[in-house]
Design an enzyme around this catalytic site. Sequence first.
Site, PDB file in Angstrom:
ATOM      1  N   SER A   1      -2.170  10.300   1.560  1.00 15.48           N
ATOM      2  CA  SER A   1      -3.145  11.079   2.311  1.00 15.48           C
ATOM      3  C   SER A   1      -2.936  10.887   3.803  1.00 15.48           C
ATOM      4  O   SER A   1      -2.389   9.874   4.240  1.00 15.48           O
ATOM      5  CB  SER A   1      -4.583  10.673   1.937  1.00 15.48           C
ATOM      6  OG  SER A   1      -4.830   9.316   2.306  1.00 15.48           O
TER       7      SER A   1
ATOM      8  N   ASP B   1      -1.504  -1.755  11.090  1.00 19.25           N
ATOM      9  CA  ASP B   1      -0.314  -2.528  11.448  1.00 19.25           C
ATOM     10  C   ASP B   1      -0.408  -3.082  12.852  1.00 19.25           C
ATOM     11  O   ASP B   1       0.031  -4.190  13.128  1.00 19.25           O
ATOM     12  CB  ASP B   1       0.945  -1.658  11.381  1.00 19.25           C
ATOM     13  CG  ASP B   1       1.305  -1.306   9.960  1.00 19.25           C
ATOM     14  OD1 ASP B   1       0.799  -1.966   9.044  1.00 19.25           O
ATOM     15  OD2 ASP B   1       2.086  -0.363   9.782  1.00 19.25           O
TER      16      ASP B   1
ATOM     17  N   ASP C   1      -2.968   3.158   7.813  1.00 24.55           N
ATOM     18  CA  ASP C   1      -1.854   2.229   7.697  1.00 24.55           C
ATOM     19  C   ASP C   1      -1.220   1.964   9.058  1.00 24.55           C
ATOM     20  O   ASP C   1      -0.905   0.823   9.395  1.00 24.55           O
ATOM     21  CB  ASP C   1      -0.810   2.804   6.736  1.00 24.55           C
ATOM     22  CG  ASP C   1       0.372   1.873   6.541  1.00 24.55           C
ATOM     23  OD1 ASP C   1       0.162   0.757   6.051  1.00 24.55           O
ATOM     24  OD2 ASP C   1       1.492   2.251   6.904  1.00 24.55           O
TER      25      ASP C   1
ATOM     26  N   ARG D   1       2.742   5.981  -3.328  1.00 21.48           N
ATOM     27  CA  ARG D   1       3.754   6.788  -4.021  1.00 21.48           C
ATOM     28  C   ARG D   1       3.616   6.660  -5.538  1.00 21.48           C
ATOM     29  O   ARG D   1       3.777   7.644  -6.267  1.00 21.48           O
ATOM     30  CB  ARG D   1       5.149   6.354  -3.579  1.00 21.48           C
ATOM     31  CG  ARG D   1       5.440   6.640  -2.103  1.00 21.48           C
ATOM     32  CD  ARG D   1       6.879   6.297  -1.742  1.00 21.48           C
ATOM     33  NE  ARG D   1       7.134   4.866  -1.835  1.00 21.48           N
ATOM     34  CZ  ARG D   1       6.942   4.003  -0.835  1.00 21.48           C
ATOM     35  NH1 ARG D   1       6.486   4.435   0.323  1.00 21.48           N
ATOM     36  NH2 ARG D   1       7.211   2.723  -1.002  1.00 21.48           N
TER      37      ARG D   1
ATOM     38  N   ASP E   1       0.825  -1.211   0.000  1.00 19.44           N
ATOM     39  CA  ASP E   1       0.000   0.000   0.000  1.00 19.44           C
ATOM     40  C   ASP E   1       0.864   1.269   0.000  1.00 19.44           C
ATOM     41  O   ASP E   1       0.504   2.278  -0.605  1.00 19.44           O
ATOM     42  CB  ASP E   1      -1.010   0.005   1.164  1.00 19.44           C
ATOM     43  CG  ASP E   1      -0.354  -0.029   2.531  1.00 19.44           C
ATOM     44  OD1 ASP E   1       0.858   0.197   2.624  1.00 19.44           O
ATOM     45  OD2 ASP E   1      -1.067  -0.304   3.520  1.00 19.44           O
TER      46      ASP E   1
END
Length: 213
Positions: free
Chosen positions: A71, A82, A78, A65, A60
Amino acid sequence: MAKKSVAQRRLTKLDVYLYIPNIIGYIRVLMNCFAFALCFSNKKLFSVLYFVSFVCDGVDGWCARKFNQVSTFGAVLDMVTDRPGLVFLSLLALDIGSHWLQMYSTFLLGKASHKDVKDSTNWLFKAYYGNRMFMAYCCVACEVLYIILFLLAKNETENLIDVLTGLAKHITPLSVLVGLSLFGWAVKQAVNLIQLPAQFTSKYVAAADENAL
């Protein structure tokens, strides 16, 4: 003209929610939920889903990139996605708390990433965030360590020390892998401990106020 107007169209919340890296994040959430729902009934499937979800963490970021879809929402999603993989609740709280404060403080200072620690004076902090390969090693080491310990535990109540002691009795490729993973895990937890109190110092707030003037 039509193409130009579409390109210049202001992004909406729905556009951000449907960014490719964010969609991958949603899939990771569902994958983690499914994996943990069957973690004690099917350890192997849990480990596969868990590891695939971890690999998607890198995918992701690459998509963000590649397609210019970075964002703040995606960065927070993200980070939070995790952390459900962590086995120990105390480490979960430490990891979320320290990374949340690190991310929030860097946003206050107008930095593009919470990994920008050029102004830090701590050598371990700079080594961790300044070297992507070293940081990747520490992150992967944590996940590999948790998966190995989970698979080796005979039941959900087995003592963690007993599992590690059993590994240490004999030098095997598995015990060496656990040893290497333990080092990366220790570095990552040390970084968490370093960045947690650092974000409470007044210089971050003062700098944010100064930039706002």
